[in-house]
Scaffold this active site. Sequence first.
Site, PDB file in Angstrom:
ATOM      1  CG  ASN A  12      -1.741   1.230   1.305  1.00  0.00           C
ATOM      2  OD1 ASN A  12      -1.813   1.920   0.405  1.00  0.00           O
ATOM      3  ND2 ASN A  12      -2.352   1.246   2.595  1.00  0.00           N
ATOM      4  CE  LYS A  14      -0.084   3.249   4.714  1.00  0.00           C
ATOM      5  NZ  LYS A  14       0.025   3.573   6.153  1.00  0.00           N
ATOM      6  CG  HIS A  99      -5.892   1.880   4.966  1.00  0.00           C
ATOM      7  ND1 HIS A  99      -5.448   3.287   5.827  1.00  0.00           N
ATOM      8  CD2 HIS A  99      -4.805   1.003   4.942  1.00  0.00           C
ATOM      9  CE1 HIS A  99      -4.117   2.756   6.344  1.00  0.00           C
ATOM     10  NE2 HIS A  99      -3.687   1.412   5.752  1.00  0.00           N
ATOM     11  CD  GLU A 101      -3.170   5.834   6.518  1.00  0.00           C
ATOM     12  OE1 GLU A 101      -3.069   5.840   5.086  1.00  0.00           O
ATOM     13  OE2 GLU A 101      -2.002   5.320   7.166  1.00  0.00           O
ATOM     14  CD  GLU A 171      -3.419  -2.368   7.300  1.00  0.00           C
ATOM     15  OE1 GLU A 171      -2.057  -2.656   6.934  1.00  0.00           O
ATOM     16  OE2 GLU A 171      -3.932  -1.495   7.135  1.00  0.00           O
ATOM     17  N   GLY A 177       2.181   2.748  10.569  1.00  0.00           N
ATOM     18  CA  GLY A 177       3.336   3.908  10.358  1.00  0.00           C
ATOM     19  C   GLY A 177       3.831   4.322  11.648  1.00  0.00           C
ATOM     20  CB  SER A 217       5.137  -1.243  12.166  1.00  0.00           C
ATOM     21  OG  SER A 217       4.589   0.120  12.347  1.00  0.00           O
TER      22      SER A 217
HETATM   23  P1  PGA Z   1       2.715   0.872   7.538  1.00  0.00           P
HETATM   24  O1  PGA Z   1       1.201   0.847   6.877  1.00  0.00           O
HETATM   25  O2  PGA Z   1       3.364  -0.361   7.158  1.00  0.00           O
HETATM   26  O3  PGA Z   1       3.512   1.922   7.224  1.00  0.00           O
HETATM   27  O4  PGA Z   1       2.611   0.716   9.145  1.00  0.00           O
HETATM   28  C1  PGA Z   1       0.453  -0.174   6.694  1.00  0.00           C
HETATM   29  C2  PGA Z   1      -0.775   0.049   6.061  1.00  0.00           C
HETATM   30  O5  PGA Z   1      -1.276   1.143   6.443  1.00  0.00           O
HETATM   31  O6  PGA Z   1      -1.306  -0.664   5.267  1.00  0.00           O
END
Ligand code: PGA
Length: 265
Positions: A12, A14, A99, A101, A171, A177, A217
Site C-alpha cells: 500500500n 498510500k 483502510h 486512514e 491492521e 506507520g 509496521s
Molecule cells: P505501515 O502501513 O506498514 O506503514 O504501518 C500499513 C498500512 O497502512 O497498510
Amino acid sequence: MAEGTRPLLAANWKMNPVTAAEAADLVRGVTEAARQHQDRVEVALFPPFPWLLGVAELLEETGVGLGAQDCYWEEKGAFTGAVSAQMLAGWCQWVIVGHSERRAYFHESDEDVARKAAAGVAAGLDVIVCVGELDEHYERGHTEPVVTAQVKAALAHLSADDSSHLVIAYEPVWAIGTGKNAEPEHAYNTMRTIRRVVADTLGDGAARRIRVLYGGSVNAANVESYTALPTCDGCLGGGASLKADEFSKMVGTVAEVYGHTPASP
Ligand code: PGA
C-alpha cells in the site's frame, strides 16, 4: 493458509510517490524479486490513482498484481472526485477498502466500507477489507469486540460465494506507520477471531477460502514473525513497501517461510 492460495504480500503506497518517474522506479525495483518468487508468493502493488495506468503497463507479464487504494460504490454519475470499482476493473485486479486512514481522515463508516466491498466484488475485483482497533481499544483489551463488529459490518452485503475474492487485513491502528508492530500472539489471536466471525457470518467454507493478512509496521525484519503464523495468509505493508530493497527482501522472506510448515506462536 486459505485453501489453494499462496501468501499475499500487498504494498500500500498510500499518497506516495509524488512523481510518475519515482513510481516507475519503485515498480522496477520490486518486480525482479516478485518474479523470482512467484511460485511461492503473490505480490500486489497499490499505487495512487494517477499512477495506475503507467504501473499497469510496467507490470504486464510480470505476474505482479495491481490494485487501487479505494473505490466508490456507485458505478457512475455526479460524484465529483470519486472513482468507481467498474472504472478500476479495466486496469486492476485488486482494491483496498476501509483502510484506517480512510475511516479516520475521510470519515468512512462501517456501512460505507460494506458498500465499497460489495461494489468491488460485483465489479470482479479482489477486495482487501481493512479492520483494526484503536490504541484505546487495545489498551482496554477491547480488540476482539471491535474487530468482530467491523468484520460483521463489512460482510453485510456479501455472500459465501464472494469469499474467494475477499481478503481481510487486520491492521491495528496503533501499529500503522508507528513502528510499534503488534506482538505475533496478539495478531494470531485476532486473525483467528476474524476467521471465526467469517465462519459465523458466511459459513465454514467461506472461512476456509477467505484470506487474512496482518498489517502495521511490517518490515523485512519482522515479516517472518507474522507470515509464519498459521492464521496468517500474508501481510499488507505501507512504509516498507516504498523502499524497493526492503520490500524485495520481504518477498524473499515470505517465500522462504512458505516453504516450511507453520507452527503456533
Ligand atoms: P505501515 O502501513 O506498514 O506503514 O504501518 C500499513 C498500512 O497502512 O497498510
